[in-house]
Design a protein around this motif. Sequence first.
Motif, PDB file in Angstrom:
ATOM      1  N   SER A  40     -22.228 -11.569 -26.510  1.00 15.09           N
ATOM      2  CA  SER A  40     -23.612 -11.364 -27.231  1.00 15.09           C
ATOM      3  C   SER A  40     -22.996 -10.465 -28.656  1.00 15.09           C
ATOM      4  CB  SER A  40     -24.402  -9.666 -26.537  1.00 15.09           C
ATOM      5  OG  SER A  40     -22.989  -8.740 -27.164  1.00 15.09           O
ATOM      6  N   ASP A  41     -21.845 -11.120 -29.263  1.00 14.81           N
ATOM      7  CA  ASP A  41     -21.690 -10.338 -31.072  1.00 14.81           C
ATOM      8  C   ASP A  41     -21.351 -11.604 -31.567  1.00 14.81           C
ATOM      9  OD1 ASP A  41     -22.581  -8.037 -30.225  1.00 14.81           O
ATOM     10  OD2 ASP A  41     -20.241  -7.220 -29.628  1.00 14.81           O
ATOM     11  N   SER A  42     -21.323 -12.454 -30.847  1.00 18.28           N
ATOM     12  CA  SER A  42     -20.981 -13.923 -30.975  1.00 18.28           C
ATOM     13  C   SER A  42     -21.755 -15.240 -31.650  1.00 18.28           C
ATOM     14  CB  SER A  42     -19.995 -14.486 -29.951  1.00 18.28           C
ATOM     15  OG  SER A  42     -19.284 -13.636 -29.606  1.00 18.28           O
ATOM     16  N   PHE A  43     -21.789 -16.026 -32.152  1.00 20.17           N
ATOM     17  CA  PHE A  43     -22.519 -17.225 -32.290  1.00 20.17           C
ATOM     18  C   PHE A  43     -22.540 -18.075 -31.163  1.00 20.17           C
ATOM     19  CE2 PHE A  43     -22.563 -14.995 -36.217  1.00 20.17           C
ATOM     20  CZ  PHE A  43     -24.106 -15.735 -36.922  1.00 20.17           C
ATOM     21  N   HIS A  44     -23.188 -18.652 -30.683  1.00 22.97           N
ATOM     22  CA  HIS A  44     -22.877 -20.296 -29.686  1.00 22.97           C
ATOM     23  C   HIS A  44     -23.507 -21.173 -30.556  1.00 22.97           C
ATOM     24  CE1 HIS A  44     -21.692 -16.925 -26.464  1.00 22.97           C
ATOM     25  NE2 HIS A  44     -22.349 -16.250 -27.170  1.00 22.97           N
ATOM     26  N   SER A  45     -22.451 -22.805 -30.543  1.00 25.78           N
ATOM     27  CA  SER A  45     -22.674 -23.906 -31.180  1.00 25.78           C
ATOM     28  C   SER A  45     -22.409 -24.714 -29.921  1.00 25.78           C
ATOM     29  CB  SER A  45     -21.802 -24.272 -31.603  1.00 25.78           C
ATOM     30  OG  SER A  45     -21.886 -25.613 -32.781  1.00 25.78           O
ATOM     31  N   VAL A  68     -12.513 -15.713 -34.843  1.00 28.17           N
ATOM     32  CA  VAL A  68     -12.419 -16.519 -33.436  1.00 28.17           C
ATOM     33  C   VAL A  68     -13.449 -17.310 -32.448  1.00 28.17           C
ATOM     34  CG1 VAL A  68     -11.232 -15.948 -31.250  1.00 28.17           C
ATOM     35  CG2 VAL A  68     -10.626 -14.236 -32.694  1.00 28.17           C
ATOM     36  N   MET A  69     -12.825 -18.206 -33.099  1.00 26.37           N
ATOM     37  CA  MET A  69     -12.645 -19.664 -32.850  1.00 26.37           C
ATOM     38  C   MET A  69     -12.743 -19.587 -31.353  1.00 26.37           C
ATOM     39  SD  MET A  69     -14.272 -23.407 -33.982  1.00 26.37           S
ATOM     40  CE  MET A  69     -12.429 -23.688 -34.152  1.00 26.37           C
ATOM     41  N   ALA A  70     -13.956 -19.413 -30.273  1.00 25.56           N
ATOM     42  CA  ALA A  70     -13.281 -20.095 -28.586  1.00 25.56           C
ATOM     43  C   ALA A  70     -14.161 -20.821 -27.585  1.00 25.56           C
ATOM     44  CB  ALA A  70     -12.607 -18.617 -28.226  1.00 25.56           C
ATOM     45  N   ARG A  71     -13.715 -20.584 -26.450  1.00 26.06           N
ATOM     46  CA  ARG A  71     -14.689 -21.359 -25.064  1.00 26.06           C
ATOM     47  C   ARG A  71     -15.103 -22.668 -25.117  1.00 26.06           C
ATOM     48  NH1 ARG A  71     -11.888 -16.861 -24.726  1.00 26.06           N
ATOM     49  NH2 ARG A  71     -13.894 -15.628 -23.115  1.00 26.06           N
ATOM     50  N   ILE A  72     -14.301 -23.480 -26.419  1.00 23.20           N
ATOM     51  CA  ILE A  72     -15.051 -24.857 -26.513  1.00 23.20           C
ATOM     52  C   ILE A  72     -15.367 -26.026 -24.993  1.00 23.20           C
ATOM     53  CG2 ILE A  72     -14.304 -27.006 -28.102  1.00 23.20           C
ATOM     54  CD1 ILE A  72     -13.126 -24.879 -29.817  1.00 23.20           C
ATOM     55  N   ALA A  73     -15.935 -26.601 -25.113  1.00 23.07           N
ATOM     56  CA  ALA A  73     -16.527 -26.916 -23.060  1.00 23.07           C
ATOM     57  C   ALA A  73     -17.384 -28.253 -23.689  1.00 23.07           C
ATOM     58  CB  ALA A  73     -16.217 -26.101 -22.739  1.00 23.07           C
ATOM     59  N   VAL A  74     -16.724 -28.963 -23.056  1.00 20.52           N
ATOM     60  CA  VAL A  74     -17.826 -30.162 -22.965  1.00 20.52           C
ATOM     61  C   VAL A  74     -17.702 -30.992 -21.499  1.00 20.52           C
ATOM     62  CG1 VAL A  74     -18.521 -32.999 -24.096  1.00 20.52           C
ATOM     63  CG2 VAL A  74     -17.331 -31.065 -24.885  1.00 20.52           C
ATOM     64  N   THR A  75     -18.472 -30.934 -20.820  1.00 21.54           N
ATOM     65  CA  THR A  75     -19.135 -31.986 -19.393  1.00 21.54           C
ATOM     66  C   THR A  75     -18.130 -32.519 -19.468  1.00 21.54           C
ATOM     67  OG1 THR A  75     -21.736 -32.387 -20.206  1.00 21.54           O
ATOM     68  CG2 THR A  75     -20.949 -30.062 -19.394  1.00 21.54           C
ATOM     69  N   LYS A  76     -17.934 -33.382 -18.333  1.00 20.89           N
ATOM     70  CA  LYS A  76     -17.479 -33.994 -18.199  1.00 20.89           C
ATOM     71  C   LYS A  76     -17.864 -35.426 -18.589  1.00 20.89           C
ATOM     72  CE  LYS A  76     -13.677 -35.325 -13.948  1.00 20.89           C
ATOM     73  NZ  LYS A  76     -13.541 -34.578 -12.721  1.00 20.89           N
ATOM     74  N   ASN A  77     -19.007 -35.402 -18.180  1.00 29.20           N
ATOM     75  CA  ASN A  77     -19.892 -37.314 -18.089  1.00 29.20           C
ATOM     76  C   ASN A  77     -19.562 -37.379 -20.400  1.00 29.20           C
ATOM     77  OD1 ASN A  77     -19.489 -37.771 -15.319  1.00 29.20           O
ATOM     78  ND2 ASN A  77     -21.927 -36.711 -15.696  1.00 29.20           N
ATOM     79  N   TYR A  78     -19.685 -35.898 -20.528  1.00 24.86           N
ATOM     80  CA  TYR A  78     -19.686 -36.238 -21.679  1.00 24.86           C
ATOM     81  C   TYR A  78     -18.628 -36.292 -22.635  1.00 24.86           C
ATOM     82  CZ  TYR A  78     -24.717 -36.692 -20.718  1.00 24.86           C
ATOM     83  OH  TYR A  78     -25.974 -36.392 -20.420  1.00 24.86           O
ATOM     84  N   ARG A  79     -17.256 -36.332 -22.375  1.00 19.63           N
ATOM     85  CA  ARG A  79     -16.309 -36.337 -22.835  1.00 19.63           C
ATOM     86  C   ARG A  79     -15.421 -37.429 -23.940  1.00 19.63           C
ATOM     87  NH1 ARG A  79     -14.206 -32.898 -18.628  1.00 19.63           N
ATOM     88  NH2 ARG A  79     -15.100 -30.812 -19.040  1.00 19.63           N
ATOM     89  N   GLY A  80     -15.436 -37.469 -24.768  1.00 21.79           N
ATOM     90  CA  GLY A  80     -14.804 -39.033 -25.630  1.00 21.79           C
ATOM     91  C   GLY A  80     -16.055 -39.385 -26.685  1.00 21.79           C
ATOM     92  N   ASN A  81     -16.926 -38.250 -26.958  1.00 15.11           N
ATOM     93  CA  ASN A  81     -17.996 -38.962 -27.892  1.00 15.11           C
ATOM     94  C   ASN A  81     -17.883 -38.585 -29.330  1.00 15.11           C
ATOM     95  OD1 ASN A  81     -19.066 -40.868 -25.532  1.00 15.11           O
ATOM     96  ND2 ASN A  81     -19.482 -39.624 -24.323  1.00 15.11           N
ATOM     97  N   GLY A  82     -16.868 -37.366 -29.155  1.00 13.52           N
ATOM     98  CA  GLY A  82     -17.010 -36.628 -30.300  1.00 13.52           C
ATOM     99  C   GLY A  82     -17.441 -35.141 -30.619  1.00 13.52           C
ATOM    100  N   VAL A  83     -18.404 -34.745 -29.227  1.00 16.91           N
ATOM    101  CA  VAL A  83     -18.483 -33.842 -28.879  1.00 16.91           C
ATOM    102  C   VAL A  83     -18.145 -31.729 -29.624  1.00 16.91           C
ATOM    103  CG1 VAL A  83     -19.957 -31.850 -27.067  1.00 16.91           C
ATOM    104  CG2 VAL A  83     -20.002 -34.778 -26.867  1.00 16.91           C
ATOM    105  N   SER A  84     -17.420 -32.318 -29.175  1.00 15.05           N
ATOM    106  CA  SER A  84     -15.962 -31.807 -29.476  1.00 15.05           C
ATOM    107  C   SER A  84     -15.820 -31.011 -30.662  1.00 15.05           C
ATOM    108  CB  SER A  84     -14.635 -31.393 -29.237  1.00 15.05           C
ATOM    109  OG  SER A  84     -14.944 -30.566 -28.165  1.00 15.05           O
ATOM    110  N   THR A  85     -15.787 -32.475 -31.387  1.00 16.88           N
ATOM    111  CA  THR A  85     -15.817 -32.175 -33.374  1.00 16.88           C
ATOM    112  C   THR A  85     -17.023 -31.787 -34.089  1.00 16.88           C
ATOM    113  OG1 THR A  85     -13.868 -34.343 -33.142  1.00 16.88           O
ATOM    114  CG2 THR A  85     -14.887 -34.332 -35.014  1.00 16.88           C
ATOM    115  N   LYS A  86     -18.256 -32.386 -33.280  1.00 15.13           N
ATOM    116  CA  LYS A  86     -19.257 -32.135 -33.793  1.00 15.13           C
ATOM    117  C   LYS A  86     -19.489 -30.484 -33.593  1.00 15.13           C
ATOM    118  CE  LYS A  86     -21.344 -35.485 -35.297  1.00 15.13           C
ATOM    119  NZ  LYS A  86     -21.416 -37.008 -36.493  1.00 15.13           N
TER     120      LYS A  86
END
Length: 144
Positions: A40-45, A68-86
């Motif tokens: 609740s105290d964080s920004f969520h991308s 602190v940047m944390a909790r970076i997660a991409v669902t399985k079917n969308y990995r490898g498409n640059g989502v984490s980088t964005k």
Amino acid sequence: MKIIVSKNISAIKLSQQIRNEVFTQEQGIPKHLDLDGLDSDSFHSLAYIDKIAVGVARLTLVENKHAVMARIAVTKNYRGNGVSTKLIDSLLSKARDLSVNSIEVHAHDYLREYYERFGFEYIKQVEEVGEHQLIQMVLDLKST
């Protein structure tokens, strides 16, 4: 791909759903370790592809213009498409907008070189979460 950075309750709930799918169900990390009370105290991308939320990352402001940047997660079917980088780019931009001086991340050990590409510097090994060794890395935004 569309990226939205928000602090509203719907963003928090959607972030928690994605993290539960990736961290708890897939990686076996206990749910209570993910739900640390900071949402609740964080920004969520949130990353959307074809109006479906497929990834999340969180930025929490702490003292002295540090975040602190944390909790970076991409669902399985969308990995490898640059989502984490964005997602990471969106939070780095948000941090700059908020005049943050430095960002810390506790990343999986195998992601060290990935984070170094953003300018993060390795500090040390830290805790193990589940069976995953994490490392502390810091990005100095004053010099970028």
